[in-house]
Motif scaffolding. Structure first.
Motif, short mmCIF file in Angstrom:
data_model
loop_
_atom_site.label_atom_id
_atom_site.label_comp_id
_atom_site.label_asym_id
_atom_site.label_seq_id
_atom_site.Cartn_x
_atom_site.Cartn_y
_atom_site.Cartn_z
N ALA A 10 8.24 72.01 -9.36
CA ALA A 10 8.95 71.71 -7.90
C ALA A 10 9.63 70.49 -8.07
O ALA A 10 9.12 69.63 -7.75
CB ALA A 10 8.34 72.52 -6.68
N ASP A 14 12.38 71.86 -3.11
CA ASP A 14 11.65 73.33 -3.66
C ASP A 14 10.79 72.52 -2.50
O ASP A 14 10.43 73.07 -1.77
CB ASP A 14 11.49 73.41 -5.18
CG ASP A 14 12.62 74.02 -6.20
OD1 ASP A 14 13.79 74.18 -5.65
OD2 ASP A 14 12.15 74.04 -7.68
N ALA A 15 10.35 71.16 -2.57
CA ALA A 15 9.23 71.45 -1.77
C ALA A 15 9.68 70.94 -0.40
O ALA A 15 9.37 71.57 0.38
CB ALA A 15 9.00 69.56 -2.39
N ARG A 16 11.11 70.55 -0.31
CA ARG A 16 11.46 70.43 1.52
C ARG A 16 11.24 71.81 1.96
O ARG A 16 11.61 72.38 3.37
CB ARG A 16 12.74 70.43 1.60
CG ARG A 16 12.24 68.56 0.93
CD ARG A 16 13.99 67.46 1.85
NE ARG A 16 15.13 67.91 0.60
CZ ARG A 16 14.41 66.80 -0.08
NH1 ARG A 16 14.23 66.45 -0.43
NH2 ARG A 16 16.33 67.16 -1.64
N GLU A 17 12.53 72.58 0.99
CA GLU A 17 12.41 74.31 1.71
C GLU A 17 11.23 75.01 1.23
O GLU A 17 10.79 75.66 2.41
CB GLU A 17 13.08 75.07 0.27
CG GLU A 17 13.31 76.43 0.69
CD GLU A 17 14.34 76.86 1.20
OE1 GLU A 17 14.20 77.81 2.74
OE2 GLU A 17 15.14 75.67 2.28
N LEU A 18 9.80 74.94 0.93
CA LEU A 18 8.44 75.66 0.94
C LEU A 18 8.21 74.93 2.66
O LEU A 18 7.60 75.44 2.97
CB LEU A 18 7.45 74.70 -0.74
CG LEU A 18 8.04 75.87 -1.69
CD1 LEU A 18 7.07 75.30 -3.28
CD2 LEU A 18 7.42 76.74 -0.85
N CYS A 19 8.31 73.94 2.41
CA CYS A 19 7.68 72.79 3.89
C CYS A 19 8.45 73.82 4.86
O CYS A 19 8.03 74.10 6.35
CB CYS A 19 7.48 71.91 3.52
SG CYS A 19 6.36 70.83 2.48
N ARG A 21 10.27 77.23 5.11
CA ARG A 21 9.71 78.16 4.98
C ARG A 21 7.80 78.39 5.88
O ARG A 21 8.09 78.85 6.57
CB ARG A 21 9.97 78.44 3.57
CG ARG A 21 11.12 79.32 3.22
CD ARG A 21 11.52 79.58 1.94
NE ARG A 21 12.69 79.61 2.03
CZ ARG A 21 13.01 80.78 0.14
NH1 ARG A 21 11.85 81.19 -0.04
NH2 ARG A 21 14.33 80.29 0.11
N LEU A 22 7.24 77.74 5.14
CA LEU A 22 6.02 77.80 5.58
C LEU A 22 6.18 77.08 6.97
O LEU A 22 5.40 77.93 7.87
CB LEU A 22 5.48 76.98 5.24
CG LEU A 22 3.48 76.89 5.59
CD1 LEU A 22 3.14 78.14 5.78
CD2 LEU A 22 2.75 75.88 5.57
#
Length: 142
Positions: A10, A14-19, A21-22
């Motif tokens: 990632a 990607d990391a910002r987007e995953l966080c 979304r969570l």
């Protein structure tokens, strides 16, 4: 049926987007705001050299300490105690009700116990032959 490709590393976006979304899922599921409030403290000597610091975040009503470090030459002078106390104050001001952190068996368990923390878990063989120790402290209501 949709085919999944192998996971890839990632990137920062990607990391910002995953966080994000969570956090959105957690907020929708619990009604609680999961936005992190950073707590970043640095301790410098008279010459401006970094001699200690603390990195943490307030999330879900708790301060989670990720890093607390004091230069070995400066330990035993109350710097770690002061950094932790200042972080606890900032966390309380941000609405936190407690603090959680972890340490290894060769690090600072006894330091945290002296600051009013209690052990709530131990992960054996992390790393092999050692323990990772999980501690918490409920912050007093002022």
């Amino acid at each position: 049926m949709e085919r999944a490709d192998a996971p890839a590393t990632a990137n920062a976006e990607d990391a910002r987007e995953l966080c994000a979304r969570l956090s959105a899922f957690n907020r929708a599921s619990s009604g609680f705001d999961f936005e992190d409030v950073p707590v970043r403290l640095a301790w410098r000597d008279e010459q401006g050299e970094l001699r200690g610091g603390l990195l943490a975040d307030v999330c879900a009503g708790w301060l989670q300490v990720h890093v607390l470090w004091v230069d070995p030459e400066r330990r035993g002078r109350g710097i770690g105690q002061r950094l932790l106390a200042d972080a606890e104050t900032q966390a309380r001001d941000a609405g936190a009700c407690g603090v959680m952190l972890d340490t290894f068996d060769w690090q600072a368990e006894h330091f945290y116990l002296r600051q009013g923390y209690e052990v709530f878990g131990r992960l054996h063989d992390c790393p092999p032959g050692h323990e990772r120790i999980y501690l918490r402290k409920v912050l007093p209501v002022l």
